[in-house]
Design a protein around this motif. Structure first.
Motif, PDB file in Angstrom:
ATOM      1  N   VAL A  37       0.694   4.148  -2.913  1.00 55.83           N
ATOM      2  CA  VAL A  37       0.259   5.522  -2.620  1.00 55.83           C
ATOM      3  C   VAL A  37       1.380   6.512  -2.938  1.00 55.83           C
ATOM      4  N   GLU A  38       2.601   6.071  -2.767  1.00 56.20           N
ATOM      5  CA  GLU A  38       3.760   6.914  -3.077  1.00 56.20           C
ATOM      6  C   GLU A  38       3.729   7.370  -4.543  1.00 56.20           C
ATOM      7  N   HIS A  50       0.836  -1.206   0.000  1.00 50.76           N
ATOM      8  CA  HIS A  50       0.000   0.000   0.000  1.00 50.76           C
ATOM      9  C   HIS A  50       0.873   1.259   0.000  1.00 50.76           C
ATOM     10  N   HIS A  51       1.969   1.205   0.742  1.00 49.27           N
ATOM     11  CA  HIS A  51       2.844   2.383   0.813  1.00 49.27           C
ATOM     12  C   HIS A  51       3.492   2.656  -0.547  1.00 49.27           C
TER      13      HIS A  51
END
Lengths: 219, 253
Positions: B60-61, B56-57
């Motif tokens: 989203v980055e 997820h990180h």
């Protein structure tokens, strides 16, 4: 810094660059420098926060011993850090699993609250439903200014929860929030570098809680 | 109170630099490859069987950068809990990218699925990036292997964040070099991509008559499979001039 190492900062106007070797060398040097900065920030922050980590982890351990649970929350990359908090406490690489939950994982709850009331209450409303006086609220932000975190800390304080915040820059509004009992600040102005050190703070906090925590029946 | 982990300095740390020699060079090459794929319209698929939050990180980055003014790029998380191979097989298109954060099996139970995905990269036409720690996957396991030597899962997890932040930062630097966003020109005497030499294909369906429909980086095609033992759907084969000339499943269960 020599001019060659800053070439990569500027676009080639003609777009006729064909040899990737010098770009790759610049990228690699840039990565090396940023890695080194991130590592130094991590070490400095853990040293600066040493005493604070000790007091926060002791307070958290007492809550867990009293049967409390931990709720973690944040926005964007910090939402993924909240998941990290929940994962390391419930599925630790060693030691005892402790009850923790991330408040960003339930899309039904998040969209219902955002749609019906507003995004500012997505965490506070969940704390209203679940939080009790033995519990712990851990909010993560890089700016320290996320409104929904500030609202959540107020709600948590009202319910007698232990409030712990992780922020960056100078702590932002979280650093000045009366309802936030403990605010661990990563003193940097790069969102990426702040998050990298916050990941280390999360794990240091978990590790310290593990050391402090006395299971019921233990000596 | 003692802090037993992060304040003591990571195991094996030798100064401020990355623990693995060559990691920053690998990062640079991966970033340029990703920039080229994004530039050509590719989508980035992100997965992490044991650390869903890392997937997820990463996504989203790239979709919503923390630095204002940087463009939004198409990055998607593979639904957690899904069969990774089946899920990606159904959704990836030639030109896409697959970025996975995982260790290798058996220390990471998700590592076996990840290895299977990476092996299929050439047949699916995707660029593969494998970020991980511990026992390094064998050479050629993915297009880009960004690896840490540490066996401490928490140190690894913290450094994964650095790796994908840097991957994002370097990818955006590459966008400023528009002349380098075109693929490298063929310089070999016989170019594997341009000729029909030894392309990897994944079998979609097998006919009774000795033909098979396969998937390659160029799309679907019908090939002759009578030169090899009858393959099964999902098998990887090597295709040359319209025929499967070898199975890539020998010795595999």
């Amino acid at each position: 810094m020599s001019p060659e190492t800053t070439d990569f900062l500027y676009p080639f106007i003609e777009g006729d660059e064909r040899d990737s070797a010098s770009l790759l060398a610049d990228l690699s040097a840039s990565a090396e420098a940023k890695w080194g900065y991130s590592e130094r920030l991590r070490q400095e922050t853990l040293a600066l926060c040493h005493d604070q980590l000790a007091s926060v982890s002791a307070a958290m351990a007492r809550r867990f011993e009293a049967g409390g649970q931990l709720f973690a929350f944040g926005n964007g990359g910090s939402a993924t850090d909240a998941d990290d908090v929940a994962q390391v406490f419930t599925r630790p690489p060693r030691g005892e699993p402790l009850p923790a939950r991330s408040l960003v994982t339930d899309h039904a709850v998040l969209t219902a609250l955002s749609n019906d009331i507003g995004f500012d209450v997505v965490f506070s409303r969940q704390l209203e439903a679940h939080g009790g006086p033995n519990d712990i609220a851990v909010g993560l932000s890089t700016s320290g200014n996320s409104e929904n975190l500030l609202v959540a800390f107020r709600q948590a304080a009202k319910r007698g929860m232990l409030t712990v915040g992780l922020a960056g820059y100078d702590g932002g509004q979280m650093g000045r929030c009366d309802e936030l009992q403990h605010c661990l600040v990563v003193r940097s102005d790069s969102v990426h570098r702040i998050q990298e050190t916050q990941a280390a703070l999360i794990h240091a906090l978990w590790s310290a809680v593990q050391s402090e925590y006395q299971a019921k029946g233990a000596a | 109170m003692t802090l037993t982990h992060a304040d003591t300095g990571a195991a094996g740390a030798g100064g401020d630099g990355p623990y693995e020699h060559g990691l920053t060079e690998d990062l640079a090459r991966a970033a340029l490859a990703l920039a080229r794929r994004f530039h050509a319209g590719g989508t980035m698929w992100c997965a992490s069987p044991s650390w869903t939050f890392h997937a997820h990180h990463v996504a989203v980055e790239f979709v919503h950068p923390v630095i204002m003014g940087k463009r939004a790029l198409p990055a998607v998380v593979v639904p957690p809990g899904a069969d990774l191979v089946a899920s990606l097989r159904a959704t990836v298109r030639p030109g896409d990218m697959v970025v996975v954060v995982a260790g290798t099996a058996p220390s990471d139970p998700g590592g076996a699925d990840v290895a299977e995905v990476m092996r299929r990269g050439p047949a699916w036409g995707v660029e593969t990036v494998w970020i991980g720690a511990g026992t390094r996957p064998p050479a050629g396991a993915a297009d880009h292997v960004l690896w840490l030597g540490t066996d401490d899962p928490l140190v690894a997890s913290e450094q994964f964040v650095r790796i994908y932040h840097l991957l994002w930062e370097l990818t955006h630097v590459c966008f400023e070099h528009s002349g380098l966003l075109q693929p490298d020109l063929c310089e070999e005497e016989v170019c594997i991509t341009c000729s029909d030499e030894g392309r990897t294909a994944e079998v979609v369906a097998v006919d009774e008559g000795g033909d098979a429909v396969v998937r390659t980086a160029e799309g679907r095609e019908r090939i002759d499979v009578s030169l090899i033992d009858p393959p099964r759907p999902g098998d990887l084969v090597l295709v040359h001039a319209g025929s499967a000339i070898a199975s890539l499943e020998e010795g595999r269960s």
